[in-house]
Enzyme design. Structure first.
Site, mmCIF file in Angstrom:
data_model
loop_
_atom_site.group_PDB
_atom_site.id
_atom_site.type_symbol
_atom_site.label_atom_id
_atom_site.label_comp_id
_atom_site.label_asym_id
_atom_site.label_seq_id
_atom_site.Cartn_x
_atom_site.Cartn_y
_atom_site.Cartn_z
ATOM 1 N N ASP A 16 2.716 -0.951 -2.539
ATOM 2 C CA ASP A 16 2.583 -1.853 -1.393
ATOM 3 C C ASP A 16 3.650 -2.936 -1.494
ATOM 4 O O ASP A 16 3.399 -4.047 -1.966
ATOM 5 C CB ASP A 16 1.178 -2.465 -1.411
ATOM 6 C CG ASP A 16 0.815 -3.142 -0.086
ATOM 7 O OD1 ASP A 16 1.522 -2.920 0.910
ATOM 8 O OD2 ASP A 16 -0.185 -3.873 -0.056
ATOM 9 N N GLU A 89 5.813 -0.526 10.165
ATOM 10 C CA GLU A 89 4.872 -1.155 11.105
ATOM 11 C C GLU A 89 5.492 -1.491 12.462
ATOM 12 O O GLU A 89 6.609 -2.014 12.541
ATOM 13 C CB GLU A 89 4.314 -2.435 10.466
ATOM 14 C CG GLU A 89 3.161 -3.033 11.223
ATOM 15 C CD GLU A 89 2.091 -3.622 10.309
ATOM 16 O OE1 GLU A 89 1.208 -4.309 10.823
ATOM 17 O OE2 GLU A 89 2.127 -3.391 9.090
ATOM 18 N N LYS A 125 2.708 2.356 11.264
ATOM 19 C CA LYS A 125 1.585 1.446 11.039
ATOM 20 C C LYS A 125 1.270 0.657 12.300
ATOM 21 O O LYS A 125 2.162 0.070 12.923
ATOM 22 C CB LYS A 125 1.918 0.459 9.914
ATOM 23 C CG LYS A 125 1.370 0.832 8.568
ATOM 24 C CD LYS A 125 1.768 -0.192 7.543
ATOM 25 C CE LYS A 125 0.594 -1.000 7.084
ATOM 26 N NZ LYS A 125 0.945 -1.871 5.946
ATOM 27 N N THR A 149 -3.900 -0.068 10.324
ATOM 28 C CA THR A 149 -4.011 -1.148 9.350
ATOM 29 C C THR A 149 -4.879 -2.286 9.896
ATOM 30 O O THR A 149 -5.383 -2.208 11.016
ATOM 31 C CB THR A 149 -2.599 -1.636 8.960
ATOM 32 O OG1 THR A 149 -2.683 -2.566 7.883
ATOM 33 C CG2 THR A 149 -1.882 -2.289 10.135
ATOM 34 N N PHE A 171 -8.995 -2.793 4.378
ATOM 35 C CA PHE A 171 -8.597 -3.901 3.508
ATOM 36 C C PHE A 171 -9.759 -4.338 2.622
ATOM 37 O O PHE A 171 -10.840 -4.644 3.127
ATOM 38 C CB PHE A 171 -8.123 -5.084 4.359
ATOM 39 C CG PHE A 171 -6.708 -4.954 4.851
ATOM 40 C CD1 PHE A 171 -6.175 -3.729 5.196
ATOM 41 C CD2 PHE A 171 -5.908 -6.079 4.969
ATOM 42 C CE1 PHE A 171 -4.869 -3.614 5.644
ATOM 43 C CE2 PHE A 171 -4.597 -5.980 5.422
ATOM 44 C CZ PHE A 171 -4.073 -4.752 5.757
#
Length: 318
Positions: A16, A89, A125, A149, A171
């Site tokens: 990440d 993203e 994303k 996400t 998350f």
């Protein structure tokens, strides 16, 4: 055997970070980025030339086009390091616009394809708003795979499964943060650790539901605050982990056992759920944590996207 190697026996490990020079030492299969990670990377001396070169090469194009060129340039560098996929993203400021999200995702994928990268190596994303999930439904039908996400609630996961999304990133750490802040002085860290961590419980519920009902969407736990949260989710399809926590796992030889089990989920007494737009919005509204964290996450990514815009504008003006 260190914890990282033990974890890899149960789970695909993903880095990440936007820092591709640091990534290789952990040998992750995939990598994820977001606006905050890319912003952090381009402000480091190691990556400043990459930003400058990309901006120079695309001078004269619209700002949002140049931003996408920068994001893809980082993705291409990351794909030299990881054997699997990179997640790139869509601008968080488009989180409530299905058509604009689809268009931006198509452009990102076209840039990767122009550089010789196949669709099997890229995940787009998108924030798990209703509009984002519907954009992902359209994109998946076009063979553009998505990573949803800012996912904090079961209803978001159900809607993603119904939309045929390739992968979700529930998350963990931000859920933990919310409950810890809510509890204040009454928070008991020991009693809320491991399998009792509210973020771990959320991902476990989603994983078990998907496996029980044969939903092929991949579950990738994300946003970890400590190694305990990671170990408690060993067995998840994937886990995306920061370099700092990857280093901690690599330096420990404490045992790691399978915590999530797809086969065991088959026997759980769960009921199938289906959500239309009204049902999704109501369920999300009922979850104060998810409502607040989704909004906060979009705002934070939007701020960092704005800062990246400014950095690029400064380069253009130089």
């Amino acid at each position: 055997m260190n914890q990282l190697d033990q974890l890899k026996a149960f789970t695909t490990v993903v880095a990440d970070t936007g820092n591709f020079k640091q990534m290789a030492q952990f040998a992750p299969r995939d990598a994820t980025t977001n606006p905050s990670l890319i912003l952090k990377a381009v402000q480091q001396p190691d990556y400043a030339p990459l930003l400058a070169d990309t901006v120079r090469a695309h001078r004269g194009q619209a700002l949002d086009q140049i931003v996408d060129e920068v994001l893809v340039r980082f993705g291409l560098e990351i794909l030299k390091v990881v054997p699997g996929r990179v997640s790139t993203e869509v601008d968080a400021r488009l989180s409530f616009d299905t058509a604009a999200t689809v268009a931006r995702a198509q452009r990102l994928m076209a840039l990767y394809e122009a550089a010789g990268i196949g669709r099997d190596r890229v995940l787009i994303k998108i924030a798990a708003t209703w509009e984002g999930i519907q954009a992902a439904r359209i994109l998946e039908q076009q063979g553009i795979h998505c990573n949803l996400t800012l996912l904090f609630s079961f209803c978001q996961a159900v809607a993603c499964g119904e939309a045929g999304v390739q992968l979700i990133s529930p998350f963990v750490g931000r859920i933990y943060d919310w409950y810890k802040k809510q509890a204040g002085a009454a928070w008991d860290e020991a009693a809320s650790a491991g399998v009792n961590d509210p973020g771990v419980k959320s991902v476990t519920q989603i994983f078990n539901y998907y496996k029980k009902f044969g939903i092929p969407t991949e579950v990738m736990g994300a946003s970890f605050r400590n190694v305990g949260q990671i170990v408690a989710l060993a067995g998840s399809d994937l886990l995306t982990i920061s370099p700092e926590l990857l280093a901690q796992l690599q330096s420990s030889e404490a045992p790691v056992a399978r915590a999530l089990d797809a086969a065991a989920a088959q026997d759980l007494p769960l009921h199938a759920v289906s959500l239309n737009e009204a049902g999704f919005r109501y369920a999300l509204n009922e979850d104060a944590m998810a409502t607040e964290k989704l909004a906060e996450g979009i705002r934070a990514f939007a701020v960092d996207a704005g800062k990246l815009d400014v950095l690029i504008q400064q380069q253009l003006a130089a």
